[in-house]
Scaffold this active site. Structure first.
Site, mmCIF file in Angstrom:
data_model
loop_
_atom_site.group_PDB
_atom_site.id
_atom_site.type_symbol
_atom_site.label_atom_id
_atom_site.label_comp_id
_atom_site.label_asym_id
_atom_site.label_seq_id
_atom_site.Cartn_x
_atom_site.Cartn_y
_atom_site.Cartn_z
ATOM 1 N N THR A 146 0.765 -1.468 -0.044
ATOM 2 C CA THR A 146 0.084 0.229 -0.327
ATOM 3 C C THR A 146 0.676 0.691 -0.006
ATOM 4 O O THR A 146 1.657 1.837 -1.179
ATOM 5 C CB THR A 146 -1.314 -0.064 1.073
ATOM 6 O OG1 THR A 146 -0.580 -0.274 2.711
ATOM 7 C CG2 THR A 146 -2.105 -1.072 1.214
ATOM 8 N N LYS A 169 3.530 -6.932 3.822
ATOM 9 C CA LYS A 169 3.332 -5.617 3.497
ATOM 10 C C LYS A 169 3.104 -5.206 4.586
ATOM 11 O O LYS A 169 2.011 -5.262 6.287
ATOM 12 C CB LYS A 169 2.067 -6.061 2.429
ATOM 13 C CG LYS A 169 0.813 -6.221 2.689
ATOM 14 C CD LYS A 169 -0.297 -4.490 4.173
ATOM 15 C CE LYS A 169 0.247 -3.614 3.083
ATOM 16 N NZ LYS A 169 -0.631 -2.343 4.214
ATOM 17 N N THR A 180 -0.535 -3.272 10.603
ATOM 18 C CA THR A 180 -1.694 -3.320 9.313
ATOM 19 C C THR A 180 -0.504 -4.062 8.708
ATOM 20 O O THR A 180 -0.350 -3.444 7.830
ATOM 21 C CB THR A 180 -1.896 -1.938 8.783
ATOM 22 O OG1 THR A 180 -2.899 -1.163 10.034
ATOM 23 C CG2 THR A 180 -2.136 -2.092 7.608
ATOM 24 N N GLU A 260 5.721 4.654 7.742
ATOM 25 C CA GLU A 260 5.497 5.588 6.308
ATOM 26 C C GLU A 260 5.875 6.487 7.511
ATOM 27 O O GLU A 260 6.012 7.087 9.188
ATOM 28 C CB GLU A 260 3.912 5.938 7.754
ATOM 29 C CG GLU A 260 3.170 5.205 6.652
ATOM 30 C CD GLU A 260 1.374 5.271 6.449
ATOM 31 O OE1 GLU A 260 1.108 5.805 7.334
ATOM 32 O OE2 GLU A 260 0.690 4.860 5.051
ATOM 33 N N ASN A 380 -0.179 10.734 6.533
ATOM 34 C CA ASN A 380 -1.898 10.679 7.570
ATOM 35 C C ASN A 380 -3.162 11.180 7.445
ATOM 36 O O ASN A 380 -3.931 11.374 8.312
ATOM 37 C CB ASN A 380 -1.035 9.743 8.693
ATOM 38 C CG ASN A 380 -0.908 8.431 8.763
ATOM 39 O OD1 ASN A 380 -1.228 7.600 7.601
ATOM 40 N ND2 ASN A 380 0.459 8.032 8.832
ATOM 41 N N SER A 385 -6.257 6.998 4.133
ATOM 42 C CA SER A 385 -5.112 6.112 3.620
ATOM 43 C C SER A 385 -6.253 4.560 4.825
ATOM 44 O O SER A 385 -6.588 5.177 5.727
ATOM 45 C CB SER A 385 -4.169 6.210 3.766
ATOM 46 O OG SER A 385 -3.353 7.334 4.922
#
Lengths: 385, 385
Positions: A146, A169, A180, A260, A380, A385
């Protein structure tokens, strides 16, 4: 190598059009046996996505023939329609590959609260099936990304002739009770479902469950382990469990390294706790402290924020006996000022924090976290997302 | 008006030189009686600053004659020397004002792990004492600021002739079990220490304890309530408790409105919970979800992140019956997609999230939080604080 490193597996990864940008978004992993044993662990979030609810049931049977994974949509909080879509996806895989839908696991990742474009996903299953290959592991790993900047794979090969490989992932919503993340591990070792389950639970407890990038637990976390038995070697369970743990640890470290917006990977080690639970609670509290995460981003060895985080836990400790080292420098001794903080070199991506609770002799526990950055906020907040 | 709105109190705020930038950093509040009753609540962080350890003992006696507060240094994690410094500060106040040091409360705020410059602080006490005035409340409120952009005061006057006033500071490390805040409330109502304690605990439980700007609990939080009895009116306890609650609520709201780097104030209301504890747990979980805090910053009504946060709690609920409104639009109904999210107007600073657990009939609970911004990261990474 990924999920096709072990014998007996084929995989594919394609662009089905679920993602509007045209990137790969659908992966298929098939166990061609002779054994079809499987185990799985799933998010402990009580709000579970439809594919999690489905795959939990599938895995209970101890047998999984195929896994279909999509990025571009989490199919979480999508009501009865969402569950029907997951079911239809499994049925489609079963139809195309001539399998039993009850042995097809489904995993999804992406935005919560949006239904999947089934008019693209179902034809995508046919395309993916047509491309299944013993060399398809890499493409499958790419198709489940993602916001990941790189795809993640790991392999451990035993001298006894069997292999454990996997793909993962996950770059946001990384937190305990699993990040996640979607992870598929495969092995050609000849292992029964119960033994797979034991090895997988033991491995995730000290790897994925100790990754805490941003304190946010996902609705979709899924880790599956499939065994084909194609090596025809029944492994020593201890050696096998260690191989599964090593692959999980490798993938977990890759998740943290690609989180991220992160600029630092923080390795938090809690030593001399009274119990493992205490050590995990303290490590988690440090990992989630936003002020500390900001300080680490600023390369500021702000040990006061470590103590402040420890102080919020119920772990056994005496505030006047706490010691904290940052990158090897004991900046806090006996709950007060220790060595000169200017000695701490924080220029590198990896930052090591050691919290010594001086309260017992539990084995050290390591929790991995990331710093908090303006880029994390941007990624974010700038789009859903 | 601050702490001198009520009769019987004098206060002062000066620059003692504790802060290197020369800003005001020392406040003194004196209760001139006739009554000297007091109550206090302190951080539940187990790593407590020296002034907290000292003032907890002082307040246990139910009588406080003066409070000395400094910004520019938290005097936390400073070992035996830190406690000696707090003790010496109280002794200095006692000496200058001819009081008993055991009835002088001390509060400090600033960087953890640094000892206070006593060569500046002690002469500062003399200067502050010389400037004590019935009009000094405002200056005292200014002198306790750290990263606060404005000073915070509030007053409620009863028609019965008594007043409750107060001042607060706090802009980071704002979290439950009290924010990093120093609060001094004063009243000229004639109230005994035990009744002050009851009113104060009741008030903080539903005000300061429900502020959760950044999930970080301080080592120094202190809320004191002093009664002079100078109005010569013994209030109705219910009316008095409500006045204390109103002043606390006003100050708590001001803290959220001035939180470090925040661009949004998030009012999280949890309704139809099975119990108040459930509602608080859910509200807190939503308040601390970094992904949601980023989404709110980006004016993205990302209700999936609300559900994801609810799902990590142990509160009673059925995932398929959860409803979420953002600024009045029920974007999530029955755990799935509700009204059109494009209807949500998020342009204003205050954002209201309502989480309906559909699990019971507990009274609604409100938790206040802030968004997560690049400015928060900058403020907390660019320098030690």
């Amino acid at each position: 190598m990924s999920v096709t490193a072990a014998k007996g597996f084929t995989a594919a990864g394609i662009a089905a059009g679920i993602k509007e940008n045209g990137n790969p978004d659908l992966a298929l992993v098939v166990n061609n046996g002779p054994r079809l044993a499987a185990a799985g662990v799933f998010t402990s979030n009580r709000v579970k996505a439809a594919p999690v609810l489905w795959s939990e049931q599938v895995v209970k049977g101890g047998q999984v023939q195929a896994v279909v994974l999509n990025s571009g949509g989490a199919n979480a909080c999508t009501g009865p329609k969402g569950f029907q879509d997951t079911h239809a996806t499994a049925e489609k895989v079963a139809e195309v590959l001539n399998l039993n839908a009850g042995e097809v696991a489904v995993a999804s990742t992406g935005l919560i609260g949006v239904t999947l474009p089934m008019d693209k996903l179902l034809p995508g299953v046919e395309s993916a099936a047509a491309q299944l290959s013993e060399h398809g592991g890499e493409k499958a790993a790419i198709a489940i990304k993602t916001t990941d900047t790189v795809h993640k794979t790991a392999v451990v090969a035993s001298e006894a002739g069997w292999t454990v490989g996997g793909m993962a992932k996950g770059a946001g919503m990384l937190a305990p009770g699993l990040a996640t993340m979607l992870v598929v591990l495969t092995t050609d070792a000849d292992v029964a479902a119960a033994d797979l389950d034991e090895a997988l639970r033991s491995a995730t407890r000290t790897t994925f469950d100790r990754v805490d990038s941003d304190g946010c637990m996902s609705t979709n976390d899924t880790v599956l382990l499939l065994a084909s038995g194609a090596s025809e070697v029944a492994p020593d369970q201890g050696e096998f469990a260690e191989a599964v743990r090593a692959v999980c640890a490798d993938l977990a470290r890759q998740l943290i390294g690609d989180a991220e917006g992160a600029s630092k990977d923080i390795r938090i080690e809690v030593v001399n706790a009274a119990s493992e639970d205490d050590a995990v609670e303290v490590g988690r509290s440090i990992a989630r402290n936003n002020l500390l995460k900001c300080a680490i981003h600023g390369e500021d060895p702000n040990w006061g924020r470590v103590l402040s985080a420890i102080g919020t836990t119920s772990a056994a400790f005496d505030p006047n006996q706490l010691n904290v080292a940052i990158n090897g420098v004991w900046v806090c001794k006996n709950g007060s000022v220790g060595e000169d903080r200017d000695k701490v070199d924080m220029r590198y991506r990896e930052v090591a924090i050691t919290a010594d609770l001086a309260a017992g002799s539990a084995e050290p526990v390591v929790i991995w976290a990331n710093d908090l950055t303006a880029e994390y906020v941007h990624e974010n907040s700038a789009y859903s997302s």
